[in-house]
Design an enzyme around this catalytic site. Structure first.
Site, PDB file in Angstrom:
ATOM      1  N   SER A 123       0.673  -1.070  -0.126  1.00 23.42           N
ATOM      2  CA  SER A 123       0.223  -0.121   0.040  1.00 23.42           C
ATOM      3  C   SER A 123       0.965   1.351   0.063  1.00 23.42           C
ATOM      4  O   SER A 123       0.144   2.243  -0.173  1.00 23.42           O
ATOM      5  CB  SER A 123      -0.878   0.024   1.096  1.00 23.42           C
ATOM      6  OG  SER A 123      -0.318  -0.120   2.407  1.00 23.42           O
ATOM      7  N   HIS A 144      -3.640  -4.043  -5.019  1.00 24.67           N
ATOM      8  CA  HIS A 144      -3.751  -3.443  -3.668  1.00 24.67           C
ATOM      9  C   HIS A 144      -5.217  -3.737  -3.262  1.00 24.67           C
ATOM     10  O   HIS A 144      -6.129  -3.004  -3.553  1.00 24.67           O
ATOM     11  CB  HIS A 144      -3.203  -1.998  -3.820  1.00 24.67           C
ATOM     12  CG  HIS A 144      -3.438  -1.301  -2.312  1.00 24.67           C
ATOM     13  ND1 HIS A 144      -4.186  -0.113  -2.170  1.00 24.67           N
ATOM     14  CD2 HIS A 144      -3.454  -1.826  -1.290  1.00 24.67           C
ATOM     15  CE1 HIS A 144      -4.174   0.158  -1.185  1.00 24.67           C
ATOM     16  NE2 HIS A 144      -3.851  -0.756  -0.237  1.00 24.67           N
ATOM     17  N   GLU A 156      -7.021  -1.860  -6.213  1.00 24.86           N
ATOM     18  CA  GLU A 156      -6.209  -1.121  -7.225  1.00 24.86           C
ATOM     19  C   GLU A 156      -5.236  -1.909  -7.980  1.00 24.86           C
ATOM     20  O   GLU A 156      -4.188  -2.655  -7.494  1.00 24.86           O
ATOM     21  CB  GLU A 156      -5.572   0.018  -6.541  1.00 24.86           C
ATOM     22  CG  GLU A 156      -6.505   0.942  -5.765  1.00 24.86           C
ATOM     23  CD  GLU A 156      -5.720   2.153  -5.012  1.00 24.86           C
ATOM     24  OE1 GLU A 156      -6.015   3.128  -4.977  1.00 24.86           O
ATOM     25  OE2 GLU A 156      -4.724   1.634  -4.237  1.00 24.86           O
ATOM     26  N   ASN A 194      -4.925   6.424  -1.167  1.00 22.62           N
ATOM     27  CA  ASN A 194      -4.066   6.889  -0.228  1.00 22.62           C
ATOM     28  C   ASN A 194      -3.475   8.296  -0.969  1.00 22.62           C
ATOM     29  O   ASN A 194      -2.937   8.942  -0.159  1.00 22.62           O
ATOM     30  CB  ASN A 194      -2.874   5.929  -0.082  1.00 22.62           C
ATOM     31  CG  ASN A 194      -3.564   4.921   0.964  1.00 22.62           C
ATOM     32  OD1 ASN A 194      -4.727   5.239   1.707  1.00 22.62           O
ATOM     33  ND2 ASN A 194      -3.055   3.749   0.950  1.00 22.62           N
TER      34      ASN A 194
END
Length: 507
Positions: A123, A144, A156, A194
């Site tokens: 991540s 991910h 992802e 993120n």
């Protein structure tokens, strides 16, 4: 390139929470699954834990008994990496250290076949850097998953600099065949979620650090006005302050200390003190047994104004005019055209203005109100004024929103307030990501709705608020805080100044 055939074995290396979750997803989809962990006996324990979760799925009627038994028969713990030789996909979910992951994949490359897809669930690390240790990095991708992997739909699919498009496509289609919602993105710090989610935390912390409002009030405004499922303080307490800050630090450092991603000093102090959130019993809030949850600041009841005068164009807040009339407060429209009012003039002479990146102290008797996802459904509105704003203007503004059925929270004279500055920055980072080839608008919206449960994706919000809204607010904010944190990106500038396709002219 299609998804992996269900007869193809899938391996998961690393049997912690994420590894077990990914293994369960592949298993329930129909694959034979191998589990491996460097700690002896841990893979067998993980297999038993997954079996127990399959039992619970049967109890909840989400899986049939025969399907559970078949899945258990396909799940095999491995004693060595060599037992993964015939796997078509190996997903790594081990310690977030670049050297550890690189060593693992170097070892795997000498064991599996040349057409085996290799994937990392990282991540925070660079997919390109991990794959850089391989002789054939073209088959290396990021997959991910979000925790808990069996429940959250988003994956992802990250292409490193050397990832071959055919292998990325196979990973994408495999995730979709597993019942997930994949989004494709380039290898960038934070990937999609993120990266673009940083302002949600950063702006809440910034308002707190500037003593604009306390955590309970900021969280309440984000939930009850912004439509977010949780506020930034309660969410980071759930995630873990150390985990959340680590991601922020990683993104900030990976972007060469870009001021837009600067970590919070207040959060750093929280981590240093050991107050990591729910897992330690204390974070921004006290989570110990019997602790009382602090209440948001809420204004006392005030009388609504006898009338309001609508002037100009309220834009995203135009719906307020109908709500005010429905509440029985007369609205006088003094616009020169059919547009409805950019400010609401109060009987005292005070003005109510939607947060625009400026401060109330710059004007006489001005009260700002924050952005709401839906003014009709919002249950709380934040207001801000300067120390020189007249008490009568403040009382009228408070009473007006209370007459609409809203709780009112007063915060400090913060440019952009809470929801408005947060949404504007999210929109800006999203436009910047598309311009730099990170992902498409559609995938970014999907990722933010599914990955962090945002009520709208950034581009959905942008279309609702208007082409120039985020740019104008951030440009005004940047003039008041020229650190660069709020400087609109070139991508947002171009979007704001491009011809509106609905009108054929710049808006």
């Amino acid at each position: 390139m299609t998804a992996l055939d269900l007869s193809s074995p899938v391996a998961v290396v690393g049997t912690g929470t994420m590894g077990q979750g990914i293994a369960q997803v592949a298993l329930v989809a129909g694959h034979p699954v191998r589990l491996y962990d460097t700690v002896p006996g841990r893979a067998r324990q993980a297999a038993e834990a997954i079996g127990a979760r399959l039992d619970r799925l049967v109890e909840k009627d989400r899986l049939t008994g025969p399907d559970r038994d078949a899945a258990r028969a396909r799940l095999l713990p491995a004693e060595s990496l060599a037992e993964l030789a015939d796997c078509a996909l190996v997903v790594e979910a081990v310690l977030e250290r670049l050297d550890v992951k690189q060593e693992l994949f170097r070892d795997l490359e000498g064991i599996v076949s040349d057409d085996c897809l290799l994937a990392t669930n990282t991540s925070s690390l660079s997919v390109t850097a991990i794959g850089g240790a391989l002789r054939a990095p073209g088959r290396f991708v990021g997959l991910h998953f979000f925790n808990p992997a069996p429940l959250l739909p988003l994956v992802e699919v990250v292409s490193g600099f050397a990832t071959d498009v055919t292998h990325a496509t196979r990973a994408y289609e495999t995730a979709r065949a597993w019942g997930k919602t994949p989004v494709a993105c380039a290898d960038t710090p934070g990937f999609i979620v993120n990266r673009i989610a940083r302002p949600f935390y950063a702006e809440a912390f910034a308002v707190y650090e500037a003593q604009g409002a306390d955590p309970a009030t900021i969280d309440a405004v984000l939930r009850e006005s912004g439509g977010f499922r949780m506020g930034a303080f309660e969410l980071t307490d759930l995630i873990g302050q150390d985990v959340n800050e680590s991601v922020t630090q990683s993104v900030w450092q990976s972007f060469f200390h870009d001021v837009r991603f600067t970590p919070s000093l207040a959060q750093r102090r929280l981590v240093e003190s050991g107050r990591l959130g729910r897992k330690t019993g204390h974070g921004w809030y006290d989570h110990r047994d019997g602790a009382e949850r602090p209440e948001p600041d809420t204004a006392e009841r005030r009388q609504p104004p006898a009338y309001v005068v609508a002037e100009g164009d309220l834009g995203p807040a135009a719906e307020l005019l109908a709500l005010i009339r429905e509440a029985g407060v007369p609205v006088r429209d003094e616009s020169d055209d059919e547009d409805q009012g950019a400010c609401l003039l109060l009987p005292s002479g005070g003005r109510l203005v939607l947060a625009d990146g400026q401060t109330a102290v710059e004007y006489r008797d001005l009260v700002y109100f924050d952005l709401a996802l839906d003014y009709r459904r919002a249950t709380r509105i934040a207001l801000s004024a300067s120390q020189d704003t007249s008490p009568q203007a403040i009382a009228e503004a408070t009473g007006l929103f209370q007459a609409l059925g809203k709780q009112v929270s007063f915060i400090g004279d913060m440019p952009g307030m809470i929801v408005a500055r947060t949404v504007a920055r999210i929109i800006d980072l999203a436009h910047d990501a598309v311009a730099k080839g990170v992902a498409t608008e559609e995938d970014i919206d999907t990722a933010m709705r599914l990955g962090v449960n945002y009520p709208l994706g950034p581009f959905e919000w942008s279309r609702r608020l208007g082409r120039t809204w985020a740019y104008v607010l951030l440009d005004d904010l940047h003039r008041r805080d020229p650190s660069g944190r709020y400087a609109p990106s070139l991508a947002l500038y171009r979007h704001a100044h491009a011809p509106d396709p609905r009108e054929g002219t710049a808006s």
